[in-house]
Design a protein around this motif. Sequence first.
Motif, PDB file in Angstrom:
ATOM      1  N   LYS A 279       0.842  -1.209   0.000  1.00  0.00           N
ATOM      2  CA  LYS A 279       0.000   0.000   0.000  1.00  0.00           C
ATOM      3  C   LYS A 279       0.871   1.251   0.000  1.00  0.00           C
ATOM      4  O   LYS A 279       0.548   2.257  -0.650  1.00  0.00           O
ATOM      5  CB  LYS A 279      -0.921  -0.013   1.218  1.00  0.00           C
ATOM      6  N   LEU A 280       1.992   1.211   0.722  1.00  0.00           N
ATOM      7  CA  LEU A 280       2.896   2.354   0.743  1.00  0.00           C
ATOM      8  C   LEU A 280       3.449   2.635  -0.659  1.00  0.00           C
ATOM      9  O   LEU A 280       3.595   3.801  -1.050  1.00  0.00           O
ATOM     10  CB  LEU A 280       4.044   2.109   1.728  1.00  0.00           C
ATOM     11  N   ALA A 281       3.745   1.587  -1.413  1.00  0.00           N
ATOM     12  CA  ALA A 281       4.222   1.773  -2.784  1.00  0.00           C
ATOM     13  C   ALA A 281       3.173   2.497  -3.625  1.00  0.00           C
ATOM     14  O   ALA A 281       3.500   3.378  -4.432  1.00  0.00           O
ATOM     15  CB  ALA A 281       4.572   0.419  -3.407  1.00  0.00           C
TER      16      ALA A 281
ATOM     17  N   GLY B  87      -2.900   0.257  -9.066  1.00  0.00           N
ATOM     18  CA  GLY B  87      -2.703  -1.102  -8.586  1.00  0.00           C
ATOM     19  C   GLY B  87      -1.383  -1.698  -9.027  1.00  0.00           C
ATOM     20  O   GLY B  87      -0.792  -1.268 -10.027  1.00  0.00           O
ATOM     21  N   ILE B  88      -0.917  -2.682  -8.280  1.00  0.00           N
ATOM     22  CA  ILE B  88       0.294  -3.445  -8.603  1.00  0.00           C
ATOM     23  C   ILE B  88      -0.143  -4.795  -9.157  1.00  0.00           C
ATOM     24  O   ILE B  88      -0.920  -5.511  -8.514  1.00  0.00           O
ATOM     25  CB  ILE B  88       1.164  -3.637  -7.351  1.00  0.00           C
ATOM     26  N   VAL B  89       0.342  -5.123 -10.348  1.00  0.00           N
ATOM     27  CA  VAL B  89      -0.077  -6.359 -11.015  1.00  0.00           C
ATOM     28  C   VAL B  89       1.147  -7.141 -11.488  1.00  0.00           C
ATOM     29  O   VAL B  89       2.246  -6.602 -11.565  1.00  0.00           O
ATOM     30  CB  VAL B  89      -1.010  -6.063 -12.213  1.00  0.00           C
ATOM     31  N   PRO B  90       0.970  -8.420 -11.836  1.00  0.00           N
ATOM     32  CA  PRO B  90       2.106  -9.235 -12.265  1.00  0.00           C
ATOM     33  C   PRO B  90       2.539  -8.939 -13.705  1.00  0.00           C
ATOM     34  O   PRO B  90       1.776  -8.406 -14.497  1.00  0.00           O
ATOM     35  CB  PRO B  90       1.572 -10.669 -12.177  1.00  0.00           C
ATOM     36  N   GLY B  91       3.771  -9.317 -14.007  1.00  0.00           N
ATOM     37  CA  GLY B  91       4.206  -9.360 -15.395  1.00  0.00           C
ATOM     38  C   GLY B  91       4.766  -8.085 -15.971  1.00  0.00           C
ATOM     39  O   GLY B  91       4.729  -7.887 -17.182  1.00  0.00           O
ATOM     40  N   SER B  92       5.257  -7.176 -15.129  1.00  0.00           N
ATOM     41  CA  SER B  92       5.869  -5.942 -15.589  1.00  0.00           C
ATOM     42  C   SER B  92       4.846  -5.110 -16.371  1.00  0.00           C
ATOM     43  O   SER B  92       3.637  -5.273 -16.221  1.00  0.00           O
ATOM     44  CB  SER B  92       7.117  -6.265 -16.430  1.00  0.00           C
TER      45      SER B  92
ATOM     46  N   LEU C 226      -0.806  -0.460 -12.858  1.00  0.00           N
ATOM     47  CA  LEU C 226      -2.014  -0.262 -13.653  1.00  0.00           C
ATOM     48  C   LEU C 226      -2.807   0.879 -13.015  1.00  0.00           C
ATOM     49  O   LEU C 226      -3.197   0.794 -11.843  1.00  0.00           O
ATOM     50  CB  LEU C 226      -2.846  -1.549 -13.661  1.00  0.00           C
ATOM     51  N   ILE C 227      -3.012   1.945 -13.782  1.00  0.00           N
ATOM     52  CA  ILE C 227      -3.738   3.114 -13.299  1.00  0.00           C
ATOM     53  C   ILE C 227      -5.011   3.255 -14.122  1.00  0.00           C
ATOM     54  O   ILE C 227      -4.953   3.323 -15.357  1.00  0.00           O
ATOM     55  CB  ILE C 227      -2.873   4.383 -13.390  1.00  0.00           C
ATOM     56  N   LEU C 228      -6.158   3.298 -13.445  1.00  0.00           N
ATOM     57  CA  LEU C 228      -7.454   3.297 -14.123  1.00  0.00           C
ATOM     58  C   LEU C 228      -8.251   4.540 -13.750  1.00  0.00           C
ATOM     59  O   LEU C 228      -8.356   4.909 -12.581  1.00  0.00           O
ATOM     60  CB  LEU C 228      -8.261   2.064 -13.715  1.00  0.00           C
TER      61      LEU C 228
ATOM     62  N   LEU D 224     -15.412  -3.881  -9.547  1.00  0.00           N
ATOM     63  CA  LEU D 224     -13.964  -3.740  -9.467  1.00  0.00           C
ATOM     64  C   LEU D 224     -13.441  -4.441  -8.220  1.00  0.00           C
ATOM     65  O   LEU D 224     -13.988  -4.281  -7.125  1.00  0.00           O
ATOM     66  CB  LEU D 224     -13.585  -2.256  -9.406  1.00  0.00           C
ATOM     67  N   ASN D 225     -12.394  -5.226  -8.395  1.00  0.00           N
ATOM     68  CA  ASN D 225     -11.743  -5.849  -7.240  1.00  0.00           C
ATOM     69  C   ASN D 225     -10.852  -4.799  -6.588  1.00  0.00           C
ATOM     70  O   ASN D 225      -9.667  -4.666  -6.888  1.00  0.00           O
ATOM     71  CB  ASN D 225     -10.929  -7.058  -7.684  1.00  0.00           C
ATOM     72  N   ALA D 226     -11.462  -4.021  -5.697  1.00  0.00           N
ATOM     73  CA  ALA D 226     -10.785  -2.868  -5.111  1.00  0.00           C
ATOM     74  C   ALA D 226      -9.539  -3.256  -4.333  1.00  0.00           C
ATOM     75  O   ALA D 226      -8.622  -2.443  -4.167  1.00  0.00           O
ATOM     76  CB  ALA D 226     -11.751  -2.102  -4.213  1.00  0.00           C
ATOM     77  N   ALA D 227      -9.477  -4.498  -3.842  1.00  0.00           N
ATOM     78  CA  ALA D 227      -8.331  -4.922  -3.036  1.00  0.00           C
ATOM     79  C   ALA D 227      -7.024  -4.828  -3.817  1.00  0.00           C
ATOM     80  O   ALA D 227      -5.968  -4.533  -3.245  1.00  0.00           O
ATOM     81  CB  ALA D 227      -8.548  -6.346  -2.533  1.00  0.00           C
ATOM     82  N   ILE D 228      -7.097  -5.071  -5.153  1.00  0.00           N
ATOM     83  CA  ILE D 228      -5.886  -4.991  -5.977  1.00  0.00           C
ATOM     84  C   ILE D 228      -5.275  -3.599  -5.882  1.00  0.00           C
ATOM     85  O   ILE D 228      -4.050  -3.427  -5.959  1.00  0.00           O
ATOM     86  CB  ILE D 228      -6.222  -5.333  -7.443  1.00  0.00           C
ATOM     87  N   PHE D 229      -6.114  -2.595  -5.696  1.00  0.00           N
ATOM     88  CA  PHE D 229      -5.667  -1.204  -5.693  1.00  0.00           C
ATOM     89  C   PHE D 229      -5.434  -0.678  -4.276  1.00  0.00           C
ATOM     90  O   PHE D 229      -5.255   0.517  -4.068  1.00  0.00           O
ATOM     91  CB  PHE D 229      -6.693  -0.357  -6.449  1.00  0.00           C
ATOM     92  N   GLU D 230      -5.407  -1.624  -3.332  1.00  0.00           N
ATOM     93  CA  GLU D 230      -5.092  -1.289  -1.944  1.00  0.00           C
ATOM     94  C   GLU D 230      -3.879  -2.067  -1.449  1.00  0.00           C
ATOM     95  O   GLU D 230      -3.549  -2.013  -0.275  1.00  0.00           O
ATOM     96  CB  GLU D 230      -6.295  -1.603  -1.045  1.00  0.00           C
TER      97      GLU D 230
END
Length: 388
Positions: A51-53, A70-75, A205-207, A236-242
């Motif tokens: 979350k700090l990131a 959000g932080i997601v896999p795969g660069s 990923l910024i939406l 939206l799976n809000a947890a990905i963005f937290e």
Amino acid sequence: MTMPAKPAHKPSNPRFSSGPCTKRPGWTRDALADALLGRSHRSKDGKARLKLAITRTRAILAPPEDFHIGIVPGSDTGAFEAALWSLLGARGVDVLAWESFGKGWVTDVVKHLKVDDVRILEADYGVLPDLTKADFTRDVVFTWNGTTSGVRVPDGDWIPADRKGLTLIDATSAIFAQPIDWSKADVVTYSWQKVLGGEGAHGMLILSPRAIARLESHVPAWPLPKLFRLTKKGQLNAAIFEGETINTPSMLCVEDYLDALAWAESIGGLKGLMARADANARVVFDWIARTPWIENLAVDPATRSNTSVCLRIVDADILARPEAEQAAFVKALVARLEAEGAAFDIGSHRDAPVGLRIWTGATVETADLERLTPWLDWAFAVGKSDLA
């Protein structure tokens, strides 16, 4: 031509790769001492670091408050693929391509997703397609900065604020170095390993709210791999963005990204980062202007990248030779510099025209680029001498 003397001084840091890019000045492994290793990323402490990131990213990039990060896999590739697979199909799509990665998105949209209504706006390496032909009643997919051509869009003025479709922007070699007009952006992706010199395998990923509305109203016609699923029960799976990532992140890489963000804040945030990239690119541009054997691959000065500066050799003697010999000449030049410890990884991308590519992002020191250019002249002169 007169043979220049071998330069007396080498760059202190000869790492000019366009990705992964060099670490921030002064970086040592001690920067990772606080990494949360051997702990679950789903623990309270693990989620707090993730979350700090996201929080520090928001503070530096300053997208509107209602944008989700959000932080997601795969660069960057994983982040952009997640966006393509999750969002496309509701409207026709325009894909703009003028270099390797943009052409890769064409392949994904046409051959893999097989979207029914696709228009491809292409241009050769060195120039942009006609931006006025993009139809914003449709979704528009493009790279903000073409990493393998050194050609960027000059700004966001060509994108209407009242567009009907979404803009999906691969911004991995632009963000933190070039201003992004958030009012014209619906999806923005990037990796940690470009302008901030972070480690790989993680994407951002910024939406925008418009992108989120699409996610929640549109069900893709194709099955979605787990790594690309951004919704849960139609929302939206809000947890990905937290800070709750889809799969297991490297907390070592997370710590490295946090260190890079802290460094960015210490040099003035986004303005400081962009100023460093601009100053670095100017060193290379000024050298090009006084050097007859080299030219910027980007034709229009307004579209020249300030991070991935791509170059082509225009010496008449070299151009008169078959393409295979030109390629061999450049390959030998690059190897010569690497053997001297003057520059690493500055050959052009494998899909791009034969030439050089010099990374000038914020983690590069201007003084190292000033020391690099005499070595480029020397290596070229030695190569020409060998041909004589």
